[in-house]
Every structure is written in structure tokens, then in C-alpha cells.
Motif scaffolding. Structure first.
Motif, short mmCIF file in Angstrom:
data_model
loop_
_atom_site.label_atom_id
_atom_site.label_comp_id
_atom_site.label_asym_id
_atom_site.label_seq_id
_atom_site.Cartn_x
_atom_site.Cartn_y
_atom_site.Cartn_z
N ILE A 209 0.84 -1.19 0.00
CA ILE A 209 0.00 0.00 0.00
C ILE A 209 0.88 1.25 0.00
CG2 ILE A 209 -1.89 -1.20 1.13
CD1 ILE A 209 -1.04 0.03 3.76
N SER A 210 0.28 2.35 -0.38
CA SER A 210 1.02 3.61 -0.45
C SER A 210 1.22 4.18 0.96
CB SER A 210 0.26 4.61 -1.32
OG SER A 210 -1.00 4.90 -0.75
N ASP A 211 2.00 5.26 1.02
CA ASP A 211 2.26 5.89 2.32
C ASP A 211 0.99 6.47 2.93
OD1 ASP A 211 4.91 5.24 2.01
OD2 ASP A 211 5.49 7.21 1.21
N MET A 212 0.14 7.06 2.08
CA MET A 212 -1.10 7.63 2.60
C MET A 212 -2.03 6.54 3.12
SD MET A 212 -0.78 10.84 2.46
CE MET A 212 -2.47 11.20 2.88
N GLU A 213 -2.11 5.43 2.41
CA GLU A 213 -2.94 4.32 2.88
C GLU A 213 -2.40 3.73 4.17
OE1 GLU A 213 -4.61 2.69 -1.44
OE2 GLU A 213 -2.85 1.79 -0.52
N GLN A 214 -1.07 3.66 4.27
CA GLN A 214 -0.46 3.16 5.51
C GLN A 214 -0.74 4.10 6.67
OE1 GLN A 214 1.15 0.24 6.03
NE2 GLN A 214 1.30 0.80 8.19
#
Length: 301
Positions: A209-214
Motif C-alpha cells: 500500500i502507499s504511504d497515505m494508505e499506511q
């Protein structure tokens, strides 16, 4: 190949000197195991020869100054061959790998040894005697990993040997359980969470997952934990739940670490940090696009 040939009926302890048995006097009381150790043991077991029932290897790590707390950080496999009467180990390989690991990490030392299987091997006492000498003056730790997945779980036993009886023979050894905990560093926790998600996926794939999703996932987990704590406190205050002094102490210590920041100030700090993350992500995408354009222009020229 130089090997250690251990014959059960006739071998005596290698730590016997002038009729006096010299054994490790300091025993561990708590053991911490890194997940990478378990993955290395499983990889060694999967790559074993077809005629091998179990595999063994050396455990590396660090100890506290008094030797009561042990942290197992690494391990490596050791070639061995066993029959009903004897077991052979490649000592030269064990000591060569130990020397190489110490060059990479000078703090790591021999902690003990590991073996696979759902029960102790009949040669475990003899091998324990050898590793007790390697780990002296501390007692060697024996880690048993149940690769047969008994009861559908990867069973782990952390043991330490204790000499019994008046005979100095190495086979007179009693294995006692040692309390242990799996230690998850922050760098490894993300990979373990991805591996857990892949186990629940029908195709066995873990999507990164991306940083924002994390960040969103971490905030949701934090909110859930705060909600559970809030519900527990309300139940205790209402007399619906029995108070626990240990939990209360942990909550008090946790609140003591929280800085007293105004709500508006915290919101401003959070928005500033979020904008910094977005800016870094934008610059990363921009640099990637420029590299792709430069690569295509280079091919045209």
C-alpha cells in the motif's frame, strides 16, 4: 571435512577437567527472539536433503551483562548426520561461520542451537553439551521449532539444559522451559503485516500500500485501541468491570508520556506534517517522470 563424532554410550562431557565438572553457572531468565530467526530456520528446513528428518543450526545474539536476558538475533545452519547411536556435526563450518558473523557484528556471540521437530531429539543432551562449551560461561539456549505444524500451529519451545545426577556424562541433562517473547522491531513489523495479509488473500499475494494508505491504516488502528481503552475505563467507573492495578499503572504511564498540546495547535502540526509528506511524494513523482523523459530522449538520440 572435520566433524565432531558424538557416540552416546561412551562420550563423556568435554567440560570435565581433573575430575571436576565445569559447567555454565549463569542461566538465562528471559529470552527474546527476532522473527528473522524463525524464517531462517524454516528456510533451512525446506532446503534440507530428502533423507533428513530434522535440521540443526547455531543461534547468535547478545546477552545482558549478567547473562539473565538473552536476545536471539540471527542463526545459521550446521551440517550434521545422525543415526540411532551417534550424531556428527561439522565443527569447522560452525566455527568458520561464527567468525564471519562476528566480523559483521562484533557484539553477536553464540547463544545456543536450534533444531526442528515436535519433540526433543535423543541426541539433544549431547549436542547441548557441545554448545554449552561454545557459549561458556553462560548456559546454552535450545530452540525447538515444530515444523510439522502440530495442531495447525508453528510450535516453539525455548529450553535450557541443566545437569542432573552425580555422573559427569554429557547425556545427563534435563531441559527446562525458558520464558520467551517474539520481538518485532519497527523495520520488520511492516513486512510481517504484509505477510499476514498475504495469508488471508485467495491468491497468496501481498499488495503493498502507499504511504497515505499506511498512514490511514495506522490512524484507524490507533482509534480502535483508544476506543477499547475508553470503553474499559467507562466500565470500571460504572462498576461493570473489576479494576486492574496493572492496567491502571500502564494507562497512567501512557498518559504521562503524552505531551499537553492544545487541540488547534495539534491540528496545525498535523496538517503541516501531512503537507510535507505530500510535497515529498510530489517531488518523488516529478523526479521519476523527468528520468523517464530523459531515458526516452536518450534512446531517440
Amino acid at each position: 571435512m572435520s566433524a565432531l563424532n558424538l557416540n552416546l554410550p561412551t562420550l563423556s562431557s568435554s567440560l570435565v577437567k581433573s575430575g571436576t565438572t565445569t559447567t555454565a553457572t549463569t542461566t538465562a531468565q528471559q529470552c527474546y527472539i527476532h522473527p528473522v530467526v524463525l524464517f531462517s530456520i524454516l528456510d533451512h528446513y525446506l532446503r534440507r536433503n530428502d533423507n533428513q528428518v530434522r535440521v540443526i543450526g547455531t543461534l547468535l545474539g547478545v546477552r545482558s551483562d549478567d547473562g539473565r536476558v538473552t536476545e536471539i538475533r540471527n542463526c545459521f545452519s550446521v551440517l550434521h548426520f545422525e543415526t540411532d547411536d551417534e550424531v556428527e556435526m561439522d565443527i569447522d563450518y560452525h566455527r568458520l561461520m561464527t567468525t564471519l558473523h562476528k566480523r559483521a557484528s562484533s557484539r553477536e556471540q553464540v547463544i545456543g542451537w536450534y533444531a526442528t521437530g515436535k519433540a526433543l531429539s535423543k541426541h539433544a543432551a549431547v549436542i547441548q553439551d557441545f554448545y554449552s562449551h561454545e557459549a561458556a560461561p553462560f548456559n546454552a539456549v535450545h530452540l525447538v521449532v515444530d515444523t510439522d505444524m502440530t495442531n495447525g500451529q508453528l510450535g516453539i519451545q525455548c529450553l535450557q539444559g541443566s545437569p542432573v545426577g552425580t555422573d559427569s556424562s554429557s547425556k545427563n541433562c534435563l531441559f527446562l522451559p525458558l520464558p520467551y517473547e517474539l520481538q518485532y522491531p519497527d523495520a520488520e513489523l511492516t513486512a510481517l503485516q504484509a505477510a499476514t495479509d498475504s495469508a488471508e488473500s485467495p491468491e497468496g499475494l501481498a499488495l503493498l500500500i502507499s504511504d497515505m494508505e499506511q498512514l490511514e491504516k495506522s490512524i484507524d488502528e490507533l482509534r480502535n485501541m483508544l476506543q477499547r481503552v475508553t470503553d474499559y475505563v467507562h466500565r470500571v467507573c460504572a462498576g461493570e468491570a473489576k479494576p486492574n492495578n496493572v492496567v491502571g499503572k500502564y494507562l497512567t504511564d501512557m498518559l504521562a508520556y503524552v505531551p499537553k498540546v492544545d487541540t488547534d495547535q495539534f491540528a496545525g502540526l498535523f496538517q503541516t506534517h501531512l503537507q510535507d509528506i505530500l510535497m515529498v511524494a510530489y517531488l518523488n513523482n516529478l523526479a521519476r517522470a523527468q528520468l523517464n523523459i530523459a531515458d526516452r530522449l536518450q534512446r531517440i538520440v
